[in-house]
Structure formats: C-alpha cells, structure tokens
Design an enzyme around this catalytic site. Structure first.
Site, mmCIF file in Angstrom:
data_model
loop_
_atom_site.group_PDB
_atom_site.id
_atom_site.type_symbol
_atom_site.label_atom_id
_atom_site.label_comp_id
_atom_site.label_asym_id
_atom_site.label_seq_id
_atom_site.Cartn_x
_atom_site.Cartn_y
_atom_site.Cartn_z
ATOM 1 N N HIS A 1 0.862 -1.195 0.000
ATOM 2 C CA HIS A 1 0.000 0.000 0.000
ATOM 3 C C HIS A 1 0.893 1.239 0.000
ATOM 4 C CE1 HIS A 1 -3.768 2.072 1.962
ATOM 5 N NE2 HIS A 1 -3.116 2.902 1.142
ATOM 6 N N HIS B 1 1.117 4.801 -2.488
ATOM 7 C CA HIS B 1 0.688 5.601 -3.644
ATOM 8 C C HIS B 1 1.941 6.274 -4.180
ATOM 9 C CE1 HIS B 1 -3.620 5.323 -2.468
ATOM 10 N NE2 HIS B 1 -3.080 5.185 -1.268
ATOM 11 N N HIS C 1 -9.562 0.801 -1.025
ATOM 12 C CA HIS C 1 -9.528 1.466 0.275
ATOM 13 C C HIS C 1 -10.930 1.361 0.884
ATOM 14 C CE1 HIS C 1 -5.807 3.110 -1.168
ATOM 15 N NE2 HIS C 1 -5.669 3.982 -0.186
ATOM 16 N N GLU D 1 -11.025 3.394 6.179
ATOM 17 C CA GLU D 1 -9.938 4.301 6.624
ATOM 18 C C GLU D 1 -10.594 5.345 7.529
ATOM 19 O OE1 GLU D 1 -8.094 6.569 3.475
ATOM 20 O OE2 GLU D 1 -6.463 7.292 4.767
ATOM 21 N N ASP E 1 1.751 4.102 2.738
ATOM 22 C CA ASP E 1 0.687 4.927 2.135
ATOM 23 C C ASP E 1 1.266 6.065 1.283
ATOM 24 O OD1 ASP E 1 -1.973 5.423 1.557
ATOM 25 O OD2 ASP E 1 -2.477 6.297 3.493
ATOM 26 N N ASP E 2 1.638 7.167 1.908
ATOM 27 C CA ASP E 2 2.176 8.343 1.195
ATOM 28 C C ASP E 2 3.398 8.843 1.970
ATOM 29 O OD1 ASP E 2 -0.104 8.847 -0.843
ATOM 30 O OD2 ASP E 2 -1.137 8.637 1.082
#
Ligand code: ADE
Ligand code: ZN
Length: 350
Positions: A24, A26, A204, A207, A285-286
C-alpha cells in the site's frame, strides 16, 4: 515458525533487516518536496510555495481531505515519462534500502489524464522504473491502477478503456481518494469488468469510512485485500469474517496518525487487529507526506506500542509476503529468507 525470543532493544534492527513486501504505497505520495521543486524547475512551472521548507510546513493535516488537496496539487509537476520514472525510481531506491523485496505500487491515472498527460506517459514511466529496479536494485515491483472514488463510475470506465492497451503493465485495480460519501458500490460495474479481465482487485475501505464500506468492498466489489480497514474493529461480525477468510488489511500507521484517524500512534489498533487473527500488514501509504517510509512505520509503531514484540514483527512481515500477488514460489523463497533472518538474530544474542 516458532519465533525465537529477541531482546526488545534489538527490535528496531530486526524490523529494518527483515525482508518484507509493501502493498500500500501511492507513488504520487512518495514525491518528496525536493523532487517537486526539481520537477517544477525542469518543467518551467511556478509553485505556490516559496521554498521546500514552506511546502513541507504546509503538511499539517486534519483529515483525509485536507491531505488529498495538497497531494493532488503536488502531483501537478509530473508531465513527462521521465518525471514518472524519476519519482518511482526514488521510491524504489528507498524501499530497497528498507529491505522491501517486493512492492505493489498504486498510481492514480486520472490525476494526470485530467491535466492532459496521456495515460501511456504515466504507465510507461512507472513501468520502466519497476523493470530497471528489478535488475539494478534487486527489488521486485508491480503496478496497481487506482480509480478516484470522488469521480464518477463513467470516468473510471473511460480510464479503464484508455489503460487496456497497457494491460500487461499493471496487475490490478484499486479504489482511492475521498472515502466518505463514495461507497464501494458506486464502482460495482467497473470492478466487475476488471474482474472479468483477470485483474487483481483491492479497495480502500474503513480508513475514515464505516465498516459497511468494508462489507461492500468484499461482497459487491469482490476485492482480495482491504486497504486500511482499521474501522473494522467497530463490527464484531466483520472482524470474524476478516479473520476466518484471512482477508489481508494493508494498514498504514503513520498515515493514520497524520490524518488524525487515531489521536496518537500509541492509540493505533493494529495490535488489536492482529490479536483478533486478521492478516494485518504494515505499509507507508504516502511516505513523503506522512514522515516516513516502510521501516519508519515499523519502528515508530513498535516504539509507541511496547506490547509489540518479535513474534508480531515476524507475523507482519510474513503476512505482507503471503498477501502479495506474486507466484507461490516467490512467496516461499522470501518467507524462507524471513525465517533465516530471525534465526540469525537469535544466534547473535550471546
Ligand atoms: N490514504 C489515502 N486514502 C485515500 N486515498 C489516498 N490517496 C493517497 N493516499 C490516500
Ligand atoms: Zn492509501
């Protein structure tokens, strides 16, 4: 495996050394402020921030939407194939340094095609970075195309049509962006089509959104993994199902902290999910926006939750390899390496 006892003070070293998969991430969320500024200069664009520091200072989020607004703005510096290559290469170098043996990388084509960037520019740049990383960095990587859920299903269908000539360059589809108000069932038809095409499916869910979104991601979209899923704890029946079916959750601790899903990392429910028998994994994630790559997520979470031990570390890394979309032979080989890593740590105790 019977996981050997490893002293608590050696956990950070173990967490960093263990082979693991990242499921996961991005890729647009790996764009560091320095690279945003370098690409803006290369592409003759002016940013609404005076400096790298000023941009980084703007990274103070209150929820998912407050992050997404700045994340989409950051991605606007990506114009050419080489820009996408450079972004993915930078991530893969960081991931390889974290002993990530395999990464399944999300990308958001609509963020770029809406600005007039052709989808093949996006996919070809990212794909070439993955191919080079395999030979030059020894890391395996594949791509997952994500539909933006704040846009319409028709827009998702149009994106799929554009992507089909490139289908050999991505392994699956996902669903991301603003969750609340955009339930999975909005994308039922496009996911059904992707399923017919033989693509892997993830979304997703849970969340910020309710457990009902996790149910419909499973039952309507028929996804194989749930991205985040931390809201599942509010539904005992859902917890039982996720555990019984070993549906992997790709949990992102630093993301959840930075987007105020939990007030503090110490309040994160990952241990609760793990102890309920769910197939939990740890992911970044980011990372450029949330203050850490994969090993930072592991080490900061384990520091904040002292009940997490070497057994949990082994389980999390094992789950990440198990839940990946690679052939079983690759999983076996990496899980063997994982076991060897833990045995090495046990041997060097004395
Ligand atoms: N954490 C997240 N949730 C939903 N969409 C995203 N896109 C990038 N990061 C995301
Ligand atoms: Zn995400």
């Amino acid at each position: 495996m019977k996981v050997p006892v490893i002293p608590h003070q050696r956990l950070p070293e173990l967490l960093r050394a263990m082979p693991k998969a990242e499921l996961h991430i991005h890729i647009e969320g790996s764009l560091e402020p320095e690279l945003i500024f370098a690409l803006a200069e290369r592409n003759h664009l002016t940013l609404p921030y005076a400096s790298v520091e000023a941009l980084r200072d703007a990274y103070a989020f209150t929820d998912l939407q407050s992050f997404l607004d700045i994340y989409y703005a950051g991605a606007s510096v990506l114009l050419h194939e080489q820009d996408f290559y450079d972004m993915a290469r930078a991530y893969l170098v960081r991931a390889a340094a974290d002993n990530v043996v395999h990464a399944e990388i999300f990308f958001d084509p609509q963020t770029h095609t809406a600005r007039g960037v052709p989808i093949e520019v996006v996919v070809n740049g990212l794909y070439r970075a993955c191919a080079d990383a395999r030979t030059e960095l020894g890391i395996s990587a594949s791509l997952i195309l994500c539909f933006l859920r704040h846009l319409s299903e028709d827009d998702a269908f149009a994106t799929l049509e554009q992507a089909l000539p490139l289908q050999d360059k991505f392994i699956g589809v996902g669903l991301d962006s603003s969750e609340v108000g955009h339930p999975p069932e909005k994308f039922a038809r496009v996911f059904a089509r992707c399923r017919d095409l033989g693509l892997h499916l993830v979304a997703h869910a849970g969340e910020e959104g309710p457990p009902a979104y996790i149910w419909s991601a499973l039952d309507v979209l028929k996804v194989e993994r749930i991205d985040h899923g931390v809201q599942a704890v509010h539904d005992a029946q859902l917890m039982q199902r996720l555990a019984a079916e070993r549906v992997a959750l790709t949990v992102c601790p630093l993301s959840n902290q930075k987007l105020c899903v939990f007030p503090d990392l110490a309040d994160h429910n990952l241990l609760q999910l793990l102890e309920a028998g769910l197939a939990v994994t740890v992911n970044s994630d980011d990372p450029a926006y949330f203050g850490g790559y994969l090993n930072d997520n592991f080490t900061q979470l384990f520091a904040a939750v002292p009940a997490l031990n070497a057994k949990h570390a082994y389980q999390l890394a094992f789950n990440s390899l198990e839940a990946s979309f690679v052939p079983q032979a690759d999983k076996n080989a990496w899980q063997h390496q994982l076991k060897a890593c833990f045995e090495r740590f046990a041997d060097h105790q004395g």
